[in-house]
Design an enzyme around this catalytic site. Structure first.
Site, PDB file in Angstrom:
ATOM      1  N   SER A  56      13.556  57.508  -9.898  1.00 45.91           N
ATOM      2  CA  SER A  56      14.452  57.559  -8.745  1.00 45.91           C
ATOM      3  C   SER A  56      15.790  58.173  -9.136  1.00 45.91           C
ATOM      4  O   SER A  56      16.347  59.017  -8.420  1.00 45.91           O
ATOM      5  CB  SER A  56      14.669  56.153  -8.179  1.00 45.91           C
ATOM      6  OG  SER A  56      13.455  55.571  -7.746  1.00 45.91           O
ATOM      7  N   ALA A  85      11.624  57.911  -4.148  1.00 46.39           N
ATOM      8  CA  ALA A  85      12.778  57.332  -4.829  1.00 46.39           C
ATOM      9  C   ALA A  85      13.135  56.017  -4.141  1.00 46.39           C
ATOM     10  O   ALA A  85      13.263  55.961  -2.913  1.00 46.39           O
ATOM     11  CB  ALA A  85      13.959  58.290  -4.790  1.00 46.39           C
ATOM     12  N   LYS A  86      13.295  54.978  -4.938  1.00 45.02           N
ATOM     13  CA  LYS A  86      13.631  53.665  -4.367  1.00 45.02           C
ATOM     14  C   LYS A  86      15.160  53.559  -4.292  1.00 45.02           C
ATOM     15  O   LYS A  86      15.819  52.994  -5.159  1.00 45.02           O
ATOM     16  CB  LYS A  86      13.027  52.547  -5.218  1.00 45.02           C
ATOM     17  CG  LYS A  86      13.013  51.179  -4.523  1.00 45.02           C
ATOM     18  CD  LYS A  86      12.222  50.179  -5.356  1.00 45.02           C
ATOM     19  CE  LYS A  86      12.296  48.772  -4.790  1.00 45.02           C
ATOM     20  NZ  LYS A  86      11.573  48.646  -3.503  1.00 45.02           N
ATOM     21  N   ALA A  87      15.693  54.188  -3.250  1.00 43.69           N
ATOM     22  CA  ALA A  87      17.140  54.272  -3.048  1.00 43.69           C
ATOM     23  C   ALA A  87      17.571  53.294  -1.964  1.00 43.69           C
ATOM     24  O   ALA A  87      16.856  53.068  -0.984  1.00 43.69           O
ATOM     25  CB  ALA A  87      17.529  55.691  -2.656  1.00 43.69           C
ATOM     26  N   TYR A 124      16.463  52.036   2.877  1.00 44.01           N
ATOM     27  CA  TYR A 124      16.097  50.764   3.488  1.00 44.01           C
ATOM     28  C   TYR A 124      16.856  50.470   4.777  1.00 44.01           C
ATOM     29  O   TYR A 124      16.614  49.445   5.412  1.00 44.01           O
ATOM     30  CB  TYR A 124      16.256  49.636   2.460  1.00 44.01           C
ATOM     31  CG  TYR A 124      15.137  49.693   1.445  1.00 44.01           C
ATOM     32  CD1 TYR A 124      14.019  48.881   1.564  1.00 44.01           C
ATOM     33  CD2 TYR A 124      15.168  50.613   0.409  1.00 44.01           C
ATOM     34  CE1 TYR A 124      12.974  48.970   0.667  1.00 44.01           C
ATOM     35  CE2 TYR A 124      14.125  50.720  -0.493  1.00 44.01           C
ATOM     36  CZ  TYR A 124      13.026  49.890  -0.355  1.00 44.01           C
ATOM     37  OH  TYR A 124      11.978  49.996  -1.242  1.00 44.01           O
TER      38      TYR A 124
END
Length: 308
Positions: A65, A159-161, A165
């Site tokens: 990410s 990508a866990k941004a 969310y």
């Protein structure tokens, strides 16, 4: 409603600081523009003591990410790996949730983030069942959200941004206001994408089906674990496009994720899924998953990192 239960120590850029000292400036870049990468990792209490589930895979995704967003951490993955183990030891917790975070700090005032330093934090706290007491057994009622997931090549779904969310927050807030526990989002093309913070699986005629990674959903580590378990158990697995109506026609349906683990879905838009309760395939996968994670079954996949 899940609340954060404070622990004592937080790792910040190689130093241990008290929980209440982990503060950032109001104008830190991540607060202004969402430039924060993170992971959610569970640590389970096992007969051998606390064990972190798939720690290396989570850290790899964290660094992936950061690579996409051009914000490399100042510490290598092995340093964070050992620091995560020490984090659990130092806080004296057995069953907990770990939150590694890499963020852009105070400095830049606009879209060019280079003037903001890249900072890394490791946090953990005790956390129980994500979707409510009894959800792992009784299941949850969900809706299809009116908020769609982003189209590919708008912002990177792999990508866990933190900013990704916001979409899930809108979906879940609307779902709760309408009397549901959570929501399932569709892609820009109207196909099933994912939950508000979980991947989606359905069962039809004994086969396990999950939406393919199409630029709208996250490559979940629990998702990959469930696929591996299903194949090991002789269950047919299909990663494919899933039309909305399959949510209503499925024999079984469940969420997977670090927070959700394996949570059955008993209805969608008030239409019962199958018999309206956890089905046999979901139960078998949930049991195998939790048995390995909690040390009741042999860790044949090498997924557990024991803290001690």
């Amino acid at each position: 409603m899940a609340q954060i239960n404070e622990t004592e120590w937080i790792w910040r850029e190689g130093e241990w600081i008290p929980w209440k000292d982990a503060t950032v400036h109001l104008l830190t870049h991540s607060l202004q523009f969402g430039s924060s990468m993170f992971e959610g990792i569970r640590c389970y209490s096992t007969p051998r003591g606390p064990a972190i589930f798939r720690l290396r895979e989570h850290l790899r995704r964290l660094y992936d990410s950061c690579r996409v967003y051009r914000m490399p951490p100042q510490h290598d993955p092995e340093t964070l790996f050992e620091a995560c183990r020490e984090l659990v030891r130092r806080n004296g917790v057995q069953h907990c949730y770990l939150r590694p975070m890499v963020l852009r700090g105070y400095g830049a005032a606009g879209m060019n983030p280079i003037g903001s330093p890249v900072e890394t934090y490791l946090v953990c706290w005790p956390w129980g069942t994500y979707l409510g007491e009894g959800a792992l057994e009784a299941g949850v009622d969900v809706c299809v959200s009116s908020w769609q997931r982003q189209a590919p090549n708008t912002y990177p779904a792999l990508a866990k941004a933190a900013g990704n969310y916001l979409n899930g927050q809108l979906s879940r807030l609307m779902a709760i206001e309408d009397g549901y526990a959570d929501a399932i989002a569709l892609s820009h093309g109207g196909l099933v994408s994912e939950g508000t913070g979980q991947n989606v699986f359905l069962v039809r005629d004994g086969a396990l089906i999950t939406p393919a990674l199409d630029g709208t959903n996250l490559a979940g580590i629990t998702r990959a674990s469930i696929i591996a378990l299903a194949l090991d158990m002789g269950i047919e697995v299909r990663e494919t496009a899933v039309p909305r109506e399959m949510l209503y026609l499925a024999d079984e349906l469940f969420f997977s994720g670090t927070a959700s683990e394996v949570t059955p879905v008993r209805s969608v838009d008030r239409i019962p899924v199958g018999e309206g309760k956890m089905g046999p395939v979901t139960r078998a996968l949930q049991q195998r998953f939790l048995d390995i994670a909690q040390g009741r079954a042999p860790d044949t996949f090498g997924w557990l990192t024991h803290v001690d």
